[in-house]
Design an enzyme around this catalytic site. Structure first.
Site, PDB file in Angstrom:
ATOM      1  N   GLU A 355      42.457 -13.321  41.975  1.00  0.00           N
ATOM      2  CA  GLU A 355      42.304 -13.880  43.319  1.00  0.00           C
ATOM      3  C   GLU A 355      43.682 -14.264  43.836  1.00  0.00           C
ATOM      4  O   GLU A 355      44.287 -13.518  44.566  1.00  0.00           O
ATOM      5  CB  GLU A 355      41.328 -15.072  43.272  1.00  0.00           C
ATOM      6  CG  GLU A 355      40.868 -15.479  44.645  1.00  0.00           C
ATOM      7  CD  GLU A 355      39.497 -16.126  44.661  1.00  0.00           C
ATOM      8  OE1 GLU A 355      38.832 -16.190  43.626  1.00  0.00           O
ATOM      9  OE2 GLU A 355      39.086 -16.573  45.740  1.00  0.00           O
ATOM     10  N   GLU A 644      39.282 -26.676  39.866  1.00  0.00           N
ATOM     11  CA  GLU A 644      38.597 -26.199  41.072  1.00  0.00           C
ATOM     12  C   GLU A 644      37.272 -26.923  41.288  1.00  0.00           C
ATOM     13  O   GLU A 644      36.894 -27.216  42.410  1.00  0.00           O
ATOM     14  CB  GLU A 644      38.321 -24.691  40.920  1.00  0.00           C
ATOM     15  CG  GLU A 644      37.516 -24.089  42.063  1.00  0.00           C
ATOM     16  CD  GLU A 644      37.334 -22.588  41.922  1.00  0.00           C
ATOM     17  OE1 GLU A 644      37.425 -22.076  40.793  1.00  0.00           O
ATOM     18  OE2 GLU A 644      37.101 -21.931  42.951  1.00  0.00           O
TER      19      GLU A 644
HETATM   20  C1  BGC Z   1      38.676 -19.834  46.277  1.00  0.00           C
HETATM   21  C2  BGC Z   1      38.900 -21.029  47.121  1.00  0.00           C
HETATM   22  C3  BGC Z   1      38.424 -20.833  48.482  1.00  0.00           C
HETATM   23  C4  BGC Z   1      36.982 -20.436  48.419  1.00  0.00           C
HETATM   24  C5  BGC Z   1      36.357 -20.201  49.739  1.00  0.00           C
HETATM   25  C6  BGC Z   1      37.236 -19.443  46.293  1.00  0.00           C
HETATM   26  O1  BGC Z   1      37.006 -18.294  45.600  1.00  0.00           O
HETATM   27  O2  BGC Z   1      39.163 -19.988  45.002  1.00  0.00           O
HETATM   28  O3  BGC Z   1      39.552 -22.076  46.680  1.00  0.00           O
HETATM   29  O4  BGC Z   1      38.750 -21.772  49.411  1.00  0.00           O
HETATM   30  O5  BGC Z   1      36.744 -19.348  47.586  1.00  0.00           O
HETATM   31  O6  BGC Z   1      35.401 -21.038  49.873  1.00  0.00           O
END
Ligand code: BGC
Length: 780
Positions: A355, A644
């Site tokens: 990502e 996260e």
């Molecule tokens: C990311 C984020 C992002 C989110 C969107 C995730 O996969 O890691 O931090 O803001 O998707 O909601």
């Protein structure tokens, strides 16, 4: 020492005329193939020390001049919207050149340009083009001595494969393969070239292992700190022996490294030895997010040394906060490390999985904290330019930027423009104004801000935004107007989830936040008509919000923490509802037993909002709660960066849902803004930004005593130290020349003294050291 020219140096050319042509190695195999290099030998009669190299690439470059790797900059030319903007770097060559013959080699990696971006369902290769290429010019006092062109040669490098997510495969036996092939001149519009805009990515001090385990042929190392970076090692052994290095952020319950959360990112190093004595290596075209590495040895080799090398665009902290609770200090440190690991040319969500995108919501909520901890002005100005390039014709701002899906819209099913995410276009320039007085950033973003406002209005043709129902379908598609809402909000026991903010309420709150910021921006810029228009729009949204979401008895939305937090923080609770809404807000916090109930957009707001209503007891309860969901739970479980998800790991070390779980995601670290602005009590003032005026308004939580905070501004350091015993606070503030402090009157402070003498707020505080004492109101 070869040093990149400081991008903010007035002498650095912003644009230049290029004599060079972009060249690609003739045998460039395309993405995932062996990295190639372009090469030129040349003679210089004399070397003056004033020679400069201007260089960029399609892909990533690493330069070797006379066999030595040039300069400390990494992953250059960095990640921009390559179809519209491409950075070039200028290096002072100093001692790197010699009179007589010299050799310049430019190695080219896939990078973001054509390497894998995004995860399997959305995976892209060749996002910006299929061929890597270099453009370089060696100059003396502006005259060209050498330039890339058809007379260069090319050949393979020892980098057999490379990729940002992939890692690197390197065969040291292949170092001296001749470069006898030709090059192909490729088209590159030099009008898109811009001089390096922000501090380059560089190495920070390396970390030695704090622990190792396993057997000699498969040893795991713990570097004690989760980072964005890579390993550097020295090895001796037979030619053809191999090291395979896997990385991980965490260990599983069996104690072994677990990187299942990397998803499709291999993040591996494979190194084949030349076998000619001790050989040292660090990767050229990649980085990983990791704390642990497992080194497997195939054949006869001995690892002499291994270190973890953090890399970052932010290299010198500008802020520090410590207090009497060690876990809070660690939380601040974790935030700092998450910033380091995710400020690698672009502010990313995470540095480890497939990502690593410049998610706009994450940057939006974290921007102020980022500026407290490091000087981010140039870094964010660059990002702002990517946001502007990525803005869609209808005004939607990307959910991540640089946005590879702008060029490949079919690859990702979620349309740009989520509220809370796209609002980065209003929040970020305003943060640059507050922290750096950067009016140019406001001016540059202003047209894009206005188009974003029009887009928001268009979503539901009015002040109340009604996002489409549901989230994302099984094919990963969502309708236009989709919002991430209060992403990753913990909902409590899944048998009976806590109420959470509705998408409509979240989107409308953010609609107001952005309208308000655009109105303020217009005022700063002297755009009177626009200021009036957007102020009226903000008022219209505010009135509509009250009508739609506030009951006559003062309950708001789903009566959840995020709704109250955002509504109170942004002044959306009408006077007559404040007492009742305050009681409901308190209930929303008390009902969880002091656990956090907020996600990405609610989390940065909850403690500032509790501060607004003077709820010292609840702020302390949320902050100091050690269970999930809460900030300190992860600290207690040994986190060294911000997670996260609140529940990224179970109490016994169970790894939660590796399909979407990062242990280095700065968003929830946004709490640090509140530690500086409320707990230490120093905040920038929009009417005299860049700390020309400092708002001094400490919200004292006695449990945190003693508190100490430092922040280096352009004027010098602001320092705060306070202690609190029996409700009496001794607060010392030091202000540098060029600043002035303002301490407002507050019902929270009585028996105020300044330098030992009774005083009455508001107080204006000149530069210098001030001893302020007061008594705080007992807890509600
Ligand atoms: C990311 C984020 C992002 C989110 C969107 C995730 O996969 O890691 O931090 O803001 O998707 O909601």
């Amino acid at each position: 020492m070869d040093q990149a020219v400081d991008p903010r140096d007035a002498h650095a050319p912003l644009t230049r005329t290029w004599n060079a042509r972009a060249i690609s190695p003739a045998d460039d195999p395309g993405h995932n193939g062996r990295a190639h290099r372009v090469v030129r030998e040349f003679t210089l009669d004399e070397v003056t020390g004033r020679e400069q190299l201007h260089v960029t690439a399609l892909g990533i470059y690493t330069i070797f001049l006379n066999g030595h790797r040039l300069g400390p900059d990494l992953l250059a030319p960095g990640w921009t919207n390559y179809d519209a903007r491409l950075a070039y770097q200028t290096y002072d060559l100093d001692a790197a050149l010699a009179p007589g013959s010299n050799r310049l080699e430019i190695w080219l990696g896939d990078g973001w340009y054509r390497g894998q971006l995004m995860w399997p369902q959305s995976m892209l290769h060749d996002t910006y083009g299929t061929r890597v290429a270099a453009l370089a010019e060696l100059t003396l006092d502006g005259d060209t001595l050498l330039a890339t062109g058809p007379d260069w040669t090319s050949g393979p490098t020892p980098v057999l494969r490379n990729g940002i997510y992939y890692g690197e495969t390197f065969d040291a036996r292949e170092v001296d393969v001749p470069a006898e092939a030709g090059v192909e001149v490729v088209a590159l519009d030099t009008a898109i070239l811009v001089a390096q805009e922000c501090p380059p990515v560089q190495e920070l001090a390396p970390l030695s292992p704090v622990r190792s385990w396993g057997e000699a042929r498969a040893t795991s190392y713990d570097f004690g700190q989760n980072i964005g970076g890579y390993v550097a090692f020295t090895v001796t052994g037979d030619p053809g022996a191999r090291l395979v290095i896997e990385h991980a952020e965490v260990c599983g319950q069996d104690g072994e490294i677990d990187n299942s959360n990397y998803r499709s990112a291999p993040a591996r190093i494979e190194y084949t030895l030349a076998g000619n004595g001790p050989e040292s290596y660090r990767p050229h075209f990649t980085f990983m997010g990791f704390r642990y590495a497992r080194v497997t040895i195939e054949g006869d080799a001995t690892l002499e040394r291994i270190e973890a090398v953090p890399i970052s665009s932010v290299t010198h902290p500008k802020g520090a906060f410590t207090c009497g609770v060690p876990a809070i200090d660690r939380l601040v440190l974790n935030t700092l490390w998450s910033q380091r690991g995710n400020f690698i040319d672009v502010p990313t969500d995470c540095p480890q999985r497939d990502e690593r995108l410049g998610w706009t919501g994450d940057a939006q909520v974290f921007a102020a904290t980022a500026c407290w901890l490091h000087d981010c002005q140039a870094f964010f100005r660059k990002y702002l330019r990517e946001l502007i390039v990525d803005q869609r014709p209808d005004g939607a701002i990307s959910n991540f930027s640089p946005d590879p899906t702008r060029l490949h819209p079919d690859s990702f099913g979620i349309p740009p423009g989520s509220t809370g995410w796209g609002d980065v276009i209003t929040v970020l320039p305003w943060t640059l104004w507050l922290h750096y007085g950067d009016k140019a950033a406001l001016a540059e973003a202003f047209p894009a801000m206005q188009r974003w406002m029009d887009y928001l209005w268009s979503l539901s043709d009015g002040p109340i935004i009604l996002p489409p129902p549901g989230t994302v379908d099984s094919g990963g598609r969502a309708d236009p107007g989709f919002t991430f809402g209060d992403w990753l909000q913990p909902v409590g026991d899944n048998r009976k989830p806590q109420p959470t903010i509705g998408d409509d309420c979240a989107a409308t709150l953010y609609h107001y936040i952005s309208a308000d910021l655009v109105a303020r921006t217009a005022e700063v810029l002297g755009e009177r008509d626009a200021a009036t228009r957007f102020r009226a729009r903000a008022e219209e949204i505010k009135a509509a919000f009250a009508e739609e979401f506030i009951t006559p008895s003062g309950r708001i939305g789903a009566s959840d923490q995020t709704t109250y937090a955002l509504a109170f923080l942004h002044g959306l609770v009408p006077e007559q509802h404040v007492p009742a809404a305050t009681r409901y807000f308190r209930r929303a916090v008390e009902a969880t037993g002091g656990k956090i109930g907020t996600g990405f957009i609610g989390t940065p707001a909850i403690l500032p909002a509790l501060t607004r209503i003077g709820a010292r007891d609840l702020a302390a309860m949320l902050l100091l709660n050690r269970d999930a969901p809460g900030w300190l739970y992860q600290v207690d479980l040994g986190a060294t960066t911000i997670w996260e998800r609140w529940d990224a790991m179970g109490p016994n070390g169970e790894i939660y849902d590796p399909e979407m779980n990062s242990y280095n995601h700065y968003a929830y670290g946004a709490i640090c803004q509140w530690l500086f602005e409320s707990v230490a009590g120093i905040a920038p003032d929009p009417d005299a930004p860049a700390f020309a005026r400092v708002r001094v308004d400490p919200f004292v939580l006695p449990e945190l005593s003693p508190v100490s905070a430092r922040h280096e501004t352009a004027h010098g350091e602001i320092a705060v130290d306070w202690t609190c015993a029996d409700g009496r606070v001794a607060y010392t503030l030091t202000l540098p020349e060029g600043t002035e402090g303002h301490l407002p009157a507050s019902p929270d402070r009585s028996e105020l003294t300044l330098n030992g003498t009774a005083a009455t707020a508001p107080l204006t505080l000149p530069p210098g050291r001030h001893e302020i004492a007061f008594r705080i109101a007992p807890a509600a």
